[in-house]
Design a protein around this motif. Structure first.
Motif, short mmCIF file in Angstrom:
data_model
loop_
_atom_site.label_atom_id
_atom_site.label_comp_id
_atom_site.label_asym_id
_atom_site.label_seq_id
_atom_site.Cartn_x
_atom_site.Cartn_y
_atom_site.Cartn_z
N LYS A 5 0.84 -1.20 0.00
CA LYS A 5 0.00 0.00 0.00
C LYS A 5 0.88 1.25 0.00
O LYS A 5 1.88 1.34 0.71
CB LYS A 5 -0.90 -0.01 1.24
N LYS A 6 0.50 2.22 -0.82
CA LYS A 6 1.25 3.48 -0.88
C LYS A 6 1.15 4.20 0.46
O LYS A 6 0.10 4.19 1.11
CB LYS A 6 0.68 4.36 -1.99
N THR A 7 2.23 4.86 0.86
CA THR A 7 2.23 5.60 2.11
C THR A 7 2.26 7.10 1.84
O THR A 7 2.70 7.55 0.77
CB THR A 7 3.44 5.23 2.99
N TYR A 8 1.79 7.86 2.82
CA TYR A 8 1.79 9.33 2.70
C TYR A 8 1.93 9.91 4.10
O TYR A 8 1.12 9.64 4.98
CB TYR A 8 0.49 9.82 2.06
N TYR A 9 2.97 10.73 4.28
CA TYR A 9 3.24 11.35 5.58
C TYR A 9 3.11 12.85 5.43
O TYR A 9 3.85 13.49 4.69
CB TYR A 9 4.66 10.97 6.04
N ALA A 36 -5.01 14.82 4.11
CA ALA A 36 -4.85 13.49 4.72
C ALA A 36 -6.08 12.62 4.44
O ALA A 36 -5.96 11.43 4.09
CB ALA A 36 -4.62 13.63 6.22
N ARG A 37 -7.27 13.19 4.61
CA ARG A 37 -8.50 12.43 4.36
C ARG A 37 -8.61 12.03 2.90
O ARG A 37 -9.05 10.92 2.57
CB ARG A 37 -9.72 13.26 4.79
N PHE A 38 -8.23 12.93 2.00
CA PHE A 38 -8.28 12.59 0.58
C PHE A 38 -7.32 11.45 0.27
O PHE A 38 -7.65 10.52 -0.49
CB PHE A 38 -7.92 13.81 -0.28
N LYS A 39 -6.11 11.51 0.83
CA LYS A 39 -5.13 10.46 0.56
C LYS A 39 -5.61 9.11 1.08
O LYS A 39 -5.41 8.08 0.43
CB LYS A 39 -3.78 10.83 1.18
N VAL A 46 -1.87 6.57 5.46
CA VAL A 46 -1.53 7.95 5.79
C VAL A 46 -1.07 8.07 7.24
O VAL A 46 -1.63 7.45 8.15
CB VAL A 46 -2.74 8.88 5.55
N ARG A 47 -0.06 8.90 7.45
CA ARG A 47 0.38 9.32 8.78
C ARG A 47 0.28 10.84 8.81
O ARG A 47 0.93 11.54 8.04
CB ARG A 47 1.82 8.88 9.03
N ALA A 256 9.14 12.61 4.75
CA ALA A 256 7.78 13.14 4.71
C ALA A 256 7.40 13.52 3.29
O ALA A 256 8.23 14.02 2.52
CB ALA A 256 7.65 14.36 5.62
N ASP A 257 6.15 13.29 2.94
CA ASP A 257 5.66 13.68 1.62
C ASP A 257 5.35 15.17 1.57
O ASP A 257 5.52 15.80 0.52
CB ASP A 257 4.39 12.88 1.29
N LEU A 258 4.89 15.73 2.70
CA LEU A 258 4.50 17.14 2.69
C LEU A 258 4.62 17.75 4.07
O LEU A 258 4.05 17.26 5.03
CB LEU A 258 3.05 17.29 2.20
N HIS A 259 5.41 18.84 4.17
CA HIS A 259 5.37 19.73 5.32
C HIS A 259 4.49 20.92 4.90
O HIS A 259 4.86 21.68 3.99
CB HIS A 259 6.75 20.26 5.67
N LEU A 260 3.36 21.09 5.55
CA LEU A 260 2.49 22.24 5.28
C LEU A 260 2.75 23.28 6.36
O LEU A 260 2.55 23.01 7.55
CB LEU A 260 1.03 21.81 5.29
N VAL A 261 3.21 24.48 5.96
CA VAL A 261 3.60 25.50 6.93
C VAL A 261 3.10 26.87 6.48
O VAL A 261 2.80 27.08 5.30
CB VAL A 261 5.14 25.55 7.10
N GLY A 262 3.03 27.81 7.43
CA GLY A 262 2.72 29.19 7.09
C GLY A 262 3.89 29.84 6.37
O GLY A 262 5.05 29.48 6.59
N LYS A 263 3.60 30.80 5.51
CA LYS A 263 4.67 31.39 4.70
C LYS A 263 5.74 32.09 5.53
O LYS A 263 6.87 32.24 5.08
CB LYS A 263 4.08 32.36 3.67
N GLU A 264 5.39 32.50 6.77
CA GLU A 264 6.38 33.19 7.60
C GLU A 264 7.46 32.26 8.13
O GLU A 264 8.50 32.73 8.60
CB GLU A 264 5.67 33.91 8.76
N ILE A 265 7.26 30.93 8.07
CA ILE A 265 8.30 30.01 8.54
C ILE A 265 8.81 29.10 7.42
O ILE A 265 9.44 28.08 7.69
CB ILE A 265 7.80 29.16 9.73
#
Length: 649
Positions: A5-9, A36-39, A46-47, A256-265
């Protein structure tokens, strides 16, 4: 065979404890949860990680002011984090605290590894430090009047022994990586900013402190505690227990597949973090996406401005689905998003109550009225029905492609276009007319119409579930279906899964209509004082001046005629001011606090006899006055009742 199974972090930033979470935090976490829910829906293992960053001088000072330990202070706030995520139906698999023993163990291990490699060394630091941002700055990079170039607040001069990380050592390796992985930093505008920042030259990074002790102690020099970035950023790995047993979670989900962060960091996550990983010889994350800020009536949220939106009242009144849907549908990921309560309520009334809610209510009511609640599948279909089934399959394909591209609002528009088409389908087929006929052809036609409405709602329920996790299963249940928690995207790629004999179950409307409020203040909250104010960072008073000195200042009321961003500058806005006698051009470093268009027409206090000065090739004459506290942001003084040119005494 093993698990193929494909993983997604996916991770959000670990949020810094503050007295109240606001809608900006809610936006970031809702985006991550939707992805995460879509994946999961698409078949991934998903993690999803979120958490809290709990060390540092600010926390220690705030706890001391309340007479409690730093851990007690942060635990109280973390409980609020978790309660809000529960209210928002956030489906995180893990919540990490930087005070967790599992985290401390990994930080010490990795710090020691970089030290033994020779990438960390001990020296003495002397320079400027911003406590709120926990950042060191050189004299050259400071803002006007010795302020932090990131947040605009005053910095303080510090001198202490520190360990330093050789950041510049990895410049060429980083640039090569970015060139070979152009999608690593998203959106593209952030990528370009980071490349320019690195090419300007990097200084070694202070990664330990001795002036406070609330942090993770260095195992080989315990008078030092690990400084924020070599502590906080490591959470993405420490949450995966890399040194426990055979490190199964780490092997499965890192990088990790994706770090989602605010543009200020973004800078910390796309420059410092990758260079740390290069030193440690660990894989880099696949993508860092910097989302925009939440704007309230054209102004960035700030406790000092009193325009912080508390999500709790919104959830309690309108429901978590409504808030999630508005944030995801109204904001293009990567851009800033403007929130006003009237627009919010208008949007959820139109899309959730009118479009989706009415489609469900009308469909269930007609199946009950015309067929005793029983759905019948029929092969008696015409060209219109074929168009609907074909459109449904295309909608699923388009939705999937847009979600994979992180075009979340576009994906929702695709689904809502299909919802709109189905509402139009009711008007085109006129079931109420078919129901009055006793002709066999009309009886069969009515059955087909009802089936197409029900089957469309089955598909819609699955597609909207990542965004509105409360309402989606209710749609499914009212259709008489079960097992929603096991549904996958593959289940709605093809038309015709509802079986003959399925009985609908009428329920309460899932999205009621709301009255349109007139003012946002009904839920805009000025931050409550929940702790003793820490004044240790308040700049000292300057030496006295005489009345004659003050008399030399020519302070005027000026009206903003125009305002625009200065190209290639992160903080400067170019103003044209009407000062009563003439118009003048002034540059002001407030771009991160105000959008240019929101300043036009405002009246500000203006220092008119400050000698002209060239900045960025533009002559700036005078100064716009503003105020900034030591914990929050900046506010321009706004005087509306006096004409331009009035003297300020």
């Amino acid at each position: 065979m093993g698990d193929t199974k494909k993983t997604y972090y996916i991770t959000t930033p670990i949020y810094y404890p503050s007295a109240k979470l606001h809608i900006g935090h809610t936006y970031c976490t809702s985006v991550a949860d939707t992805i995460a829910r879509f994946k999961r829906l698409a078949g991934y293992d998903v993690r999803f990680l979120t958490g809290s960053d709990e060390h540092g001088q600010k926390i220690q000072r705030a706890a001391e002011a309340q007479g409690i330990t730093p851990l007690e202070y942060t635990t109280n706030i973390v409980n609020g984090f978790k309660a809000l995520w529960e209210k928002m139906h956030i489906s995180n698999d893990d919540f990490i605290r930087t005070t967790d023993e599992r985290h401390e163990k990994v930080v010490q291990e990795l710090f020691t590894k970089a030290y033994e490699k020779g990438d960390i060394y001990k020296a003495e630091y002397e320079g400027w430090y911003c406590t709120p941002c926990e950042s060191f700055w050189t004299e050259q990079k400071l803002g006007e009047n010795h302020t932090c170039p990131d947040c605009g607040r005053p910095v303080e001069r510090v001198k202490e022994e520190s360990y330093f990380f050789k950041l510049g050592k990895y410049t060429e390796q980083w640039l090569k990586f970015i060139e070979e992985n152009p999608d690593f930093i998203q959106p593209e505008s952030r990528r370009n900013e980071m490349i320019q920042f690195v090419k300007q030259g990097l200084e070694d990074l202070a990664v330990s402190r001795t002036s406070f002790d609330w942090g993770i102690k260095l195992p080989f020099d315990p008078k030092h505690v690990v400084y924020v970035w070599f502590d906080a950023l490591v959470n993405y790995i420490s949450a995966l227990h890399p040194f426990d047993g055979d490190g199964e979670l780490y092997k499965k989900f890192w990088p990790a597949d994706l770090h989602l962060v605010g543009k200020e960091i973004v800078r910390f996550h796309t420059i410092i973090w990758p260079m740390m990983l290069m030193s440690l010889e660990l894989p880099l994350p696949k993508k860092v996406f910097g989302h925009g800020w939440m704007i309230v009536d054209g102004t960035k949220m700030s406790k000092s401005l009193g325009n912080v939106i508390d999500p709790i009242p919104l959830i309690e009144i309108y429901g978590a689905d409504s808030l999630r849907y508005y944030l995801l549908s109204e904001i293009t990921l990567g851009n800033d998003g403007n929130f006003t309560l009237p627009n919010f309520v208008t949007k959820i009334n139109a899309d959730l109550s009118n479009d989706l809610g009415n489609l469900l209510n009308r469909t269930i009511a007609m199946i009950e009225k015309y067929h005793d609640g029983v759905i019948t599948k029929t092969d008696d279909i015409d060209a219109l029905d074929k168009e609907i089934s074909s459109l449904a399959e295309q909608t699923v394909a388009d939705f999937e492609a847009q979600m994979e591209a992180m075009e979340l609002n576009k994906a929702l528009k695709t689904v809502w276009a299909f919802i709109g088409r189905m509402n139009k389908y009711i008007d085109e087929t006129m079931p109420w007319v078919l129901a009055k006929s006793s002709e066999d052809v009309d009886v069969l036609r009515l059955q087909s119409v009802m089936y197409h409405l029900a089957e469309s709602l089955r598909i819609i329920a699955v597609l909207v579930s990542p965004v509105i996790p409360v309402g989606a299963p209710k749609i499914w249940e009212q259709l008489g279906l079960s097992g929603f928690e096991q549904v996958q995207l593959d289940d709605v790629r093809s038309w015709g899964a509802i079986n003959t004999g399925t009985k609908v179950v009428k329920g309460e409307p899932i999205y009621p209509r709301f009255e349109i409020p007139e003012m946002v203040e009904t839920v805009t909250v000025t931050e409550e004082v929940e702790e003793t104010v820490d004044t240790s960072n308040v700049p000292p008073l300057k030496e006295n001046i005489t009345y004659d000195d003050f008399e030399k200042l020519d302070l005027r009321v000026a009206k903003v005629v125009s305002c625009e961003k200065v190209p290639k500058s992160k903080k400067l806005l170019k103003f044209v001011l009407d000062i009563g006698l003439e118009e003048r051009t002034v540059l002001s470093g407030i771009s991160q606090y105000y959008e240019p268009e929101t300043m036009v027409g405002k009246k500000v206090i203006y220092l008119a006899n400050l000698a002209p000065k060239k900045m960025m090739g533009i002559e700036s004459y005078g100064m716009i006055l503003s105020a900034s506290d030591w914990e929050e942001h900046l506010e321009v003084t706004n005087i509306e009742s006096l004409p331009a040119g009035s003297i300020v005494k």
